[in-house]
Motif scaffolding. Structure first.
Motif, PDB file in Angstrom:
ATOM      1  N   LEU A  23      -6.362  -2.663 -14.672  1.00  0.00           N
ATOM      2  CA  LEU A  23      -7.398  -1.660 -14.438  1.00  0.00           C
ATOM      3  C   LEU A  23      -7.667  -1.461 -12.949  1.00  0.00           C
ATOM      4  O   LEU A  23      -8.131  -0.394 -12.531  1.00  0.00           O
ATOM      5  N   ALA A  24      -7.367  -2.488 -12.137  1.00  0.00           N
ATOM      6  CA  ALA A  24      -7.600  -2.388 -10.697  1.00  0.00           C
ATOM      7  C   ALA A  24      -6.581  -1.500 -10.001  1.00  0.00           C
ATOM      8  O   ALA A  24      -6.796  -1.082  -8.853  1.00  0.00           O
ATOM      9  N   GLN A  25      -5.473  -1.176 -10.667  1.00  0.00           N
ATOM     10  CA  GLN A  25      -4.471  -0.307 -10.053  1.00  0.00           C
ATOM     11  C   GLN A  25      -5.036   1.108  -9.889  1.00  0.00           C
ATOM     12  O   GLN A  25      -5.729   1.614 -10.782  1.00  0.00           O
ATOM     13  N   ARG A  26      -4.715   1.713  -8.785  1.00  0.00           N
ATOM     14  CA  ARG A  26      -5.288   3.013  -8.462  1.00  0.00           C
ATOM     15  C   ARG A  26      -4.936   4.055  -9.520  1.00  0.00           C
ATOM     16  O   ARG A  26      -3.775   4.228  -9.878  1.00  0.00           O
ATOM     17  N   ILE A  67      12.762 -16.598 -12.870  1.00  0.00           N
ATOM     18  CA  ILE A  67      11.467 -16.726 -12.201  1.00  0.00           C
ATOM     19  C   ILE A  67      10.354 -16.547 -13.232  1.00  0.00           C
ATOM     20  O   ILE A  67      10.368 -15.598 -14.019  1.00  0.00           O
ATOM     21  N   SER A  68       9.408 -17.471 -13.243  1.00  0.00           N
ATOM     22  CA  SER A  68       8.296 -17.402 -14.187  1.00  0.00           C
ATOM     23  C   SER A  68       7.093 -16.764 -13.519  1.00  0.00           C
ATOM     24  O   SER A  68       6.646 -17.208 -12.453  1.00  0.00           O
ATOM     25  N   LEU A  69       6.592 -15.693 -14.114  1.00  0.00           N
ATOM     26  CA  LEU A  69       5.433 -14.990 -13.572  1.00  0.00           C
ATOM     27  C   LEU A  69       4.190 -15.288 -14.397  1.00  0.00           C
ATOM     28  O   LEU A  69       4.275 -15.510 -15.617  1.00  0.00           O
ATOM     29  N   ALA A  70       3.044 -15.285 -13.742  1.00  0.00           N
ATOM     30  CA  ALA A  70       1.785 -15.455 -14.471  1.00  0.00           C
ATOM     31  C   ALA A  70       1.532 -14.215 -15.327  1.00  0.00           C
ATOM     32  O   ALA A  70       1.882 -13.099 -14.922  1.00  0.00           O
ATOM     33  N   PRO A  71       0.936 -14.384 -16.502  1.00  0.00           N
ATOM     34  CA  PRO A  71       0.682 -13.227 -17.374  1.00  0.00           C
ATOM     35  C   PRO A  71      -0.250 -12.216 -16.695  1.00  0.00           C
ATOM     36  O   PRO A  71      -1.150 -12.596 -15.952  1.00  0.00           O
ATOM     37  N   SER A  72       0.007 -10.951 -16.933  1.00  0.00           N
ATOM     38  CA  SER A  72      -0.849  -9.898 -16.389  1.00  0.00           C
ATOM     39  C   SER A  72      -2.147  -9.849 -17.174  1.00  0.00           C
ATOM     40  O   SER A  72      -2.151  -9.883 -18.412  1.00  0.00           O
ATOM     41  N   ARG A  73      -3.264  -9.731 -16.454  1.00  0.00           N
ATOM     42  CA  ARG A  73      -4.575  -9.645 -17.109  1.00  0.00           C
ATOM     43  C   ARG A  73      -5.059  -8.197 -17.113  1.00  0.00           C
ATOM     44  O   ARG A  73      -4.717  -7.427 -16.203  1.00  0.00           O
ATOM     45  N   PRO A  74      -5.851  -7.834 -18.093  1.00  0.00           N
ATOM     46  CA  PRO A  74      -6.347  -6.444 -18.166  1.00  0.00           C
ATOM     47  C   PRO A  74      -7.056  -6.013 -16.889  1.00  0.00           C
ATOM     48  O   PRO A  74      -6.920  -4.873 -16.441  1.00  0.00           O
ATOM     49  N   GLY A  75      -7.815  -6.945 -16.294  1.00  0.00           N
ATOM     50  CA  GLY A  75      -8.528  -6.592 -15.066  1.00  0.00           C
ATOM     51  C   GLY A  75      -7.589  -6.229 -13.933  1.00  0.00           C
ATOM     52  O   GLY A  75      -7.875  -5.348 -13.135  1.00  0.00           O
ATOM     53  N   GLN A  96      -1.285   7.368 -16.215  1.00  0.00           N
ATOM     54  CA  GLN A  96      -1.173   6.377 -15.155  1.00  0.00           C
ATOM     55  C   GLN A  96      -1.012   4.976 -15.730  1.00  0.00           C
ATOM     56  O   GLN A  96      -0.247   4.153 -15.196  1.00  0.00           O
ATOM     57  N   LEU A  97      -1.710   4.697 -16.836  1.00  0.00           N
ATOM     58  CA  LEU A  97      -1.588   3.391 -17.489  1.00  0.00           C
ATOM     59  C   LEU A  97      -0.164   3.166 -17.987  1.00  0.00           C
ATOM     60  O   LEU A  97       0.399   2.067 -17.835  1.00  0.00           O
ATOM     61  N   ASP A  98       0.442   4.195 -18.574  1.00  0.00           N
ATOM     62  CA  ASP A  98       1.831   4.076 -19.046  1.00  0.00           C
ATOM     63  C   ASP A  98       2.767   3.742 -17.893  1.00  0.00           C
ATOM     64  O   ASP A  98       3.666   2.894 -18.024  1.00  0.00           O
ATOM     65  N   ASP A  99       2.576   4.407 -16.767  1.00  0.00           N
ATOM     66  CA  ASP A  99       3.440   4.150 -15.604  1.00  0.00           C
ATOM     67  C   ASP A  99       3.286   2.716 -15.108  1.00  0.00           C
ATOM     68  O   ASP A  99       4.273   2.050 -14.768  1.00  0.00           O
ATOM     69  N   VAL A 100       2.038   2.240 -15.047  1.00  0.00           N
ATOM     70  CA  VAL A 100       1.791   0.874 -14.564  1.00  0.00           C
ATOM     71  C   VAL A 100       2.396  -0.153 -15.520  1.00  0.00           C
ATOM     72  O   VAL A 100       3.048  -1.113 -15.092  1.00  0.00           O
ATOM     73  N   LEU A 101       2.188   0.035 -16.826  1.00  0.00           N
ATOM     74  CA  LEU A 101       2.736  -0.918 -17.803  1.00  0.00           C
ATOM     75  C   LEU A 101       4.263  -0.927 -17.783  1.00  0.00           C
ATOM     76  O   LEU A 101       4.904  -1.980 -17.913  1.00  0.00           O
ATOM     77  N   GLU A 102       4.859   0.254 -17.604  1.00  0.00           N
ATOM     78  CA  GLU A 102       6.320   0.329 -17.527  1.00  0.00           C
ATOM     79  C   GLU A 102       6.835  -0.415 -16.294  1.00  0.00           C
ATOM     80  O   GLU A 102       7.837  -1.125 -16.352  1.00  0.00           O
ATOM     81  N   ALA A 103       6.118  -0.275 -15.173  1.00  0.00           N
ATOM     82  CA  ALA A 103       6.516  -0.979 -13.952  1.00  0.00           C
ATOM     83  C   ALA A 103       6.391  -2.488 -14.128  1.00  0.00           C
ATOM     84  O   ALA A 103       7.259  -3.259 -13.696  1.00  0.00           O
ATOM     85  N   ILE A 104       5.301  -2.934 -14.777  1.00  0.00           N
ATOM     86  CA  ILE A 104       5.111  -4.365 -15.020  1.00  0.00           C
ATOM     87  C   ILE A 104       6.228  -4.912 -15.903  1.00  0.00           C
ATOM     88  O   ILE A 104       6.775  -6.001 -15.658  1.00  0.00           O
ATOM     89  N   ALA A 105       6.602  -4.141 -16.928  1.00  0.00           N
ATOM     90  CA  ALA A 105       7.672  -4.582 -17.828  1.00  0.00           C
ATOM     91  C   ALA A 105       8.995  -4.740 -17.080  1.00  0.00           C
ATOM     92  O   ALA A 105       9.745  -5.705 -17.298  1.00  0.00           O
ATOM     93  N   ARG A 106       9.285  -3.799 -16.183  1.00  0.00           N
ATOM     94  CA  ARG A 106      10.526  -3.898 -15.402  1.00  0.00           C
ATOM     95  C   ARG A 106      10.517  -5.123 -14.498  1.00  0.00           C
ATOM     96  O   ARG A 106      11.517  -5.830 -14.359  1.00  0.00           O
TER      97      ARG A 106
END
Length: 292
Positions: free
Chosen positions: A110-113, A99-107, A79-89
């Motif tokens: 981890l909050a993703q289902r 568009i400038s996005l704020a950096p993703s935080r570990p918290g 699930q972590l791999d899927d979430v990180l891949e989605a964030i990268a896309r």
């Protein structure tokens, strides 16, 4: 139809809290938030809810905690791999569009289902699932009792509204009789105008036009259908749920007849009754949305 119930339980080294609520909906929409790692739980809950409910937006929340001190949380690698891949896309697409996005935080990650889940020493969750389903029955019973109580209150409201529609329909019939001479005079005036301008006209066409004028002023069919709709609605309510969708359709038919009645009124008194009918019918349509 709205409803709410909650409950607590414990078994197999776990403690849990249930929350079951619903709001109005045209169909049955089930939204379940339950642990993925309890195999077959969501499927079983959906099947049980489907037997007891027919309409509404229903939400089920289950908070499940281990009572064992040795229990720990672990990261679901897939699930972590899927979430990180989605964030990268998302970040790549945003960069391409400037568009400038704020950096993703570990918290945030981890909050993703499903990313962070409870580690269990037992691979088999059959006993836990059985305990949860057994406990859920009491919660569901309380939920259904609340909805039945609301249903009884709605039955009284709808019965009163149907009585009012029936009364107004009878008043409309009396008003239609009172305006009979006025309508007859209007038809005689129309006939005179037609005859004054009928030289060389087709007699059949003249007869058709006169018949059409008569039909446009006759409200007998609309009144008969309104009385019939009242009888049908009362029969539906007497049979019990689920009748929400049928009543919703019938309320539209009520409104259609009231609109036609107003358009044919040709009388201030009859128009007033028609508008009162439309008001009661609109109120009934609002209440019908609460019926399962």
């Amino acid at each position: 139809m709205t409803g709410f119930a909650s409950g607590r339980g414990a078994s197999e080294g776990y403690a849990w809290d249930w929350e079951l609520r619903s709001v109005n909906g045209k169909g049955l929409d089930l939204r379940l938030r339950v642990p993925d790692w309890v195999e077959g739980l969501e499927t079983a809950l959906r099947a049980r809810l489907g037997k007891g409910l027919a309409r509404g937006n229903v939400t089920v929340n289950l908070r499940l905690q281990s009572e064992q001190r040795a229990a720990r949380m672990q990261v679901n690698e897939a699930q972590l791999d899927d979430v990180l891949e989605a964030i990268a896309r998302i970040e790549s697409e945003a960069m391409a569009r400037g568009i400038s996005l704020a950096p993703s935080r570990p918290g945030d990650i981890l909050a993703q289902r499903g990313v962070l889940e409870m580690a269990s020493s037992e691979a088999d969750t059959t006993a836990l699932q059985a305990a949860l389903l057994a406990d859920f029955e009491a919660v569901l019973d309380g939920f259904l009792d609340m909805r039945r109580g609301e249903g009884r209150a709605l039955e009284e409201i709808l019965a009163g509204q149907l009585d009012e529609i029936s009364r107004l329909t009878s008043e409309a019939a009396e008003a239609a009789k009172s305006r009979r001479e006025d309508v007859a005079q209007a038809l005689r005036d129309a006939l005179a105008r037609v005859l004054d301008n009928s030289e060389g006209a087709d007699p059949d066409r003249i007869a058709q036009e006169l018949a059409l004028l008569a039909v446009k002023s006759d409200v007998t069919e609309e009144l008969d259908r309104l009385h019939a709709h009242v009888t049908t609605a009362r029969d539906m309510i007497a049979t019990g749920s689920p009748i929400g969708r049928k009543l919703d359709f019938l309320a539209q038919e009520f409104n259609r007849e009231a609109n036609t009645l107003c358009s044919k009124a040709q009388s201030g008194a009859l128009t007033k009754i028609g508008l009162e009918l439309k008001t009661v019918i609109d109120q009934m349509r609002e209440q019908v949305q609460n019926v399962e």
